[in-house]
Design a protein around this motif. Sequence first.
Motif, PDB file in Angstrom:
ATOM      1  N   THR A 282       0.853  -1.191   0.000  1.00 14.49           N
ATOM      2  CA  THR A 282       0.000   0.000   0.000  1.00 14.49           C
ATOM      3  C   THR A 282       0.887   1.238   0.000  1.00 14.49           C
ATOM      4  O   THR A 282       1.847   1.319   0.766  1.00 14.49           O
ATOM      5  N   CYS A 283       0.563   2.193  -0.850  1.00 12.91           N
ATOM      6  CA  CYS A 283       1.328   3.442  -0.909  1.00 12.91           C
ATOM      7  C   CYS A 283       1.172   4.180   0.417  1.00 12.91           C
ATOM      8  O   CYS A 283       0.060   4.307   0.934  1.00 12.91           O
ATOM      9  N   GLU A 284       2.271   4.660   0.963  1.00 14.76           N
ATOM     10  CA  GLU A 284       2.183   5.335   2.261  1.00 14.76           C
ATOM     11  C   GLU A 284       1.460   6.677   2.184  1.00 14.76           C
ATOM     12  O   GLU A 284       1.068   7.226   3.209  1.00 14.76           O
ATOM     13  N   SER A 285       1.228   7.198   0.972  1.00 16.60           N
ATOM     14  CA  SER A 285       0.465   8.446   0.843  1.00 16.60           C
ATOM     15  C   SER A 285      -1.043   8.191   0.815  1.00 16.60           C
ATOM     16  O   SER A 285      -1.828   9.134   0.783  1.00 16.60           O
TER      17      SER A 285
ATOM     18  N   GLY B 128      -2.168  10.824  -1.720  1.00 17.01           N
ATOM     19  CA  GLY B 128      -1.285  11.976  -1.840  1.00 17.01           C
ATOM     20  C   GLY B 128      -0.409  11.958  -3.075  1.00 17.01           C
ATOM     21  O   GLY B 128      -0.008  13.008  -3.564  1.00 17.01           O
ATOM     22  N   ASN B 129      -0.122  10.786  -3.586  1.00 17.50           N
ATOM     23  CA  ASN B 129       0.716  10.679  -4.781  1.00 17.50           C
ATOM     24  C   ASN B 129      -0.106  10.360  -6.025  1.00 17.50           C
ATOM     25  O   ASN B 129       0.380   9.744  -6.966  1.00 17.50           O
TER      26      ASN B 129
ATOM     27  N   MET C 245      -3.177   5.419  -5.933  1.00 20.64           N
ATOM     28  CA  MET C 245      -4.476   4.765  -5.820  1.00 20.64           C
ATOM     29  C   MET C 245      -4.409   3.354  -6.401  1.00 20.64           C
ATOM     30  O   MET C 245      -4.847   2.389  -5.766  1.00 20.64           O
ATOM     31  N   GLU C 246      -3.866   3.222  -7.595  1.00 17.70           N
ATOM     32  CA  GLU C 246      -3.769   1.911  -8.231  1.00 17.70           C
ATOM     33  C   GLU C 246      -2.867   0.965  -7.438  1.00 17.70           C
ATOM     34  O   GLU C 246      -3.179  -0.216  -7.282  1.00 17.70           O
ATOM     35  N   GLN C 247      -1.764   1.479  -6.926  1.00 16.27           N
ATOM     36  CA  GLN C 247      -0.844   0.670  -6.112  1.00 16.27           C
ATOM     37  C   GLN C 247      -1.548   0.167  -4.862  1.00 16.27           C
ATOM     38  O   GLN C 247      -1.447  -1.012  -4.503  1.00 16.27           O
ATOM     39  N   SER C 248      -2.289   1.036  -4.196  1.00 14.38           N
ATOM     40  CA  SER C 248      -2.978   0.658  -2.964  1.00 14.38           C
ATOM     41  C   SER C 248      -4.125  -0.300  -3.229  1.00 14.38           C
ATOM     42  O   SER C 248      -4.367  -1.224  -2.442  1.00 14.38           O
ATOM     43  N   ARG C 249      -4.833  -0.098  -4.324  1.00 12.79           N
ATOM     44  CA  ARG C 249      -5.906  -1.026  -4.690  1.00 12.79           C
ATOM     45  C   ARG C 249      -5.350  -2.421  -4.952  1.00 12.79           C
ATOM     46  O   ARG C 249      -5.926  -3.425  -4.529  1.00 12.79           O
ATOM     47  N   ALA C 250      -4.235  -2.493  -5.669  1.00  7.07           N
ATOM     48  CA  ALA C 250      -3.606  -3.790  -5.951  1.00  7.07           C
ATOM     49  C   ALA C 250      -3.172  -4.459  -4.650  1.00  7.07           C
ATOM     50  O   ALA C 250      -3.354  -5.670  -4.480  1.00  7.07           O
TER      51      ALA C 250
END
Length: 165
Positions: A90-93, A117-118, A123-128
């Motif tokens: 998950t993206c830390e932003s 934030g990024n 968003m896509e990174q965190s969704r994955a």
Amino acid sequence: RQHALPPAEEWLRDDAGDVISRRAELFAEAQQLLVSNGLSGLAGLGNCSDGAECVYELREYQLKLGYDTVPRFLELYGAGLPSKLKAEGTCESTSLVTVLYCEVGVLNHVIELWRHGNGAQAMEQSRAAARGAAEWRAAIAKIAELANTFGTSVLRPVGGPLPTQ
């Protein structure tokens, strides 16, 4: 790219008389769910000054009718949320801003608002990453049984704050 926005009063005014109807809804924050996960809700919304690419992801559920549908949704969502928040990759932003449910208006309407934030890449990174969280996947499978519809919108803040008067 920035767009100039008229003041909020101009958006709401109907000088031409062509507004057919207006609708208002009143939402309540799911405080217990937020607090139990260490989240401050709308009080901690903040702004996007830390990242020019910041986006908000608005996820909306229209749940089936029933007195226990929203409480059941919140129970399932709360059970799966810790695994989503801690999902590896998950993206830390990315952060959950709030979860709201409608008390006046279209009932059994639930909204979750995420801040990335990024931008869209975060968003896509965190969704994955969330797709790899077993408890979250199990919760969403059960939530899907409660939902009539689901939708998501990506919002990018533009301009300055809207007037408060």
